[in-house]
Scaffold this motif. Sequence first.
Motif, PDB file in Angstrom:
ATOM      1  N   ILE A 162       0.993  -1.178   0.020  1.00  0.00           N
ATOM      2  CA  ILE A 162      -0.046   0.081  -0.044  1.00  0.00           C
ATOM      3  C   ILE A 162       0.966   1.126   0.061  1.00  0.00           C
ATOM      4  N   THR A 163       0.164   2.463  -0.658  1.00  0.00           N
ATOM      5  CA  THR A 163       1.059   3.156  -0.764  1.00  0.00           C
ATOM      6  C   THR A 163       0.882   4.599   0.521  1.00  0.00           C
ATOM      7  N   ARG A 164      -0.328   4.432   1.162  1.00  0.00           N
ATOM      8  CA  ARG A 164      -0.759   5.141   2.120  1.00  0.00           C
ATOM      9  C   ARG A 164      -1.399   4.707   3.404  1.00  0.00           C
ATOM     10  N   ALA A 165      -0.973   5.001   4.560  1.00  0.00           N
ATOM     11  CA  ALA A 165      -1.446   4.203   5.557  1.00  0.00           C
ATOM     12  C   ALA A 165      -1.428   5.193   6.880  1.00  0.00           C
ATOM     13  N   VAL A 166      -2.203   5.137   8.060  1.00  0.00           N
ATOM     14  CA  VAL A 166      -2.002   5.669   9.047  1.00  0.00           C
ATOM     15  C   VAL A 166      -0.829   5.375   9.789  1.00  0.00           C
ATOM     16  N   GLY A 167       0.168   6.098  10.233  1.00  0.00           N
ATOM     17  CA  GLY A 167       1.541   5.844  10.682  1.00  0.00           C
ATOM     18  C   GLY A 167       2.711   5.742   9.688  1.00  0.00           C
ATOM     19  N   ALA A 168       2.280   5.715   8.594  1.00  0.00           N
ATOM     20  CA  ALA A 168       3.398   5.625   7.481  1.00  0.00           C
ATOM     21  C   ALA A 168       4.292   6.750   7.503  1.00  0.00           C
ATOM     22  N   ASN A 169       3.741   7.778   7.753  1.00  0.00           N
ATOM     23  CA  ASN A 169       4.530   9.144   7.301  1.00  0.00           C
ATOM     24  C   ASN A 169       4.141  10.145   8.550  1.00  0.00           C
ATOM     25  N   ASP A 170       4.718  11.278   8.788  1.00  0.00           N
ATOM     26  CA  ASP A 170       4.289  12.150   9.809  1.00  0.00           C
ATOM     27  C   ASP A 170       3.091  12.925   9.656  1.00  0.00           C
ATOM     28  N   THR A 171       2.793  12.904   8.387  1.00  0.00           N
ATOM     29  CA  THR A 171       1.301  13.634   7.911  1.00  0.00           C
ATOM     30  C   THR A 171       0.579  12.398   7.168  1.00  0.00           C
ATOM     31  N   VAL A 172      -0.721  12.555   7.143  1.00  0.00           N
ATOM     32  CA  VAL A 172      -1.699  11.411   6.457  1.00  0.00           C
ATOM     33  C   VAL A 172      -2.631  12.343   5.829  1.00  0.00           C
ATOM     34  N   THR A 173      -2.949  11.903   4.554  1.00  0.00           N
ATOM     35  CA  THR A 173      -4.299  12.726   3.879  1.00  0.00           C
ATOM     36  C   THR A 173      -5.144  11.549   3.407  1.00  0.00           C
TER      37      THR A 173
END
Length: 242
Positions: A162-173
């Motif tokens: 997956i390319t986006r997840a909660v917790g993967a980066n400092d911000t989430v969109t």
Amino acid sequence: MLKAFSATDVGKRRKVNQDYVYISEQPIGNLPNLFVVADGMGGHKAGDYASKVTVETMLREIEKSPEKNPTILLEKAICSANELIRRQAADVPEFEGMGTTIVAAVCIGGYLQVANVGDSRLYIVNDEMRQITKDHSLVEEMVRLGGLSRADARNHPDKNIITRAVGANDTVTPDFFTVALTDGDMVLMCSDGLTNMLGDEEIHARLKRAGDIKEKALDLIDAANENGGNDNISVVLFRFSA
């Protein structure tokens, strides 16, 4: 009026269930109802912790917030969960790299407000079955760019990246969707443990069979396990009555 049911199952291959589901037909803070599916990722304990803490953090934020706009409310709740997951992953070695998908829905009047991060899905089901959310996944990006057919995507070896997840980066969109509902529509929310085992046509055919919401949801989980049960399987199903 809503009739809802949720269930989650560890599947046939996994020892730990990293999925987490939540449903409330009653108000949560300023939201009239709330339905959530989260599919955690990480080490032995990190994935199930991430999904559970993300949903619990969202609930706390929603309950205490004066915000009434459901999109803003869901976005703030998801972002708060992302911040907490990031902090705890940095502080606790065994939580490093943990994260979770999230798909959340609120029914307000005749409309459904949907928030999505990752590849857990929401469908509207009536005479047809329509996927509302768009997967944040490597394979989905390949399909969008025309490099992979939809039929080949389901069995692609990279389908779980997956390319986006909660917790993967400092911000989430999160992505947001607003959908008009008609009387009798069913809303299906699920983790990829269902959709990797069953194609949309089979899911739709099973949902069209006789039976109540609970029977339909449990039938989907049973069928996913019969087809291999390679992952945890979570289903939230509810019917809208005008």
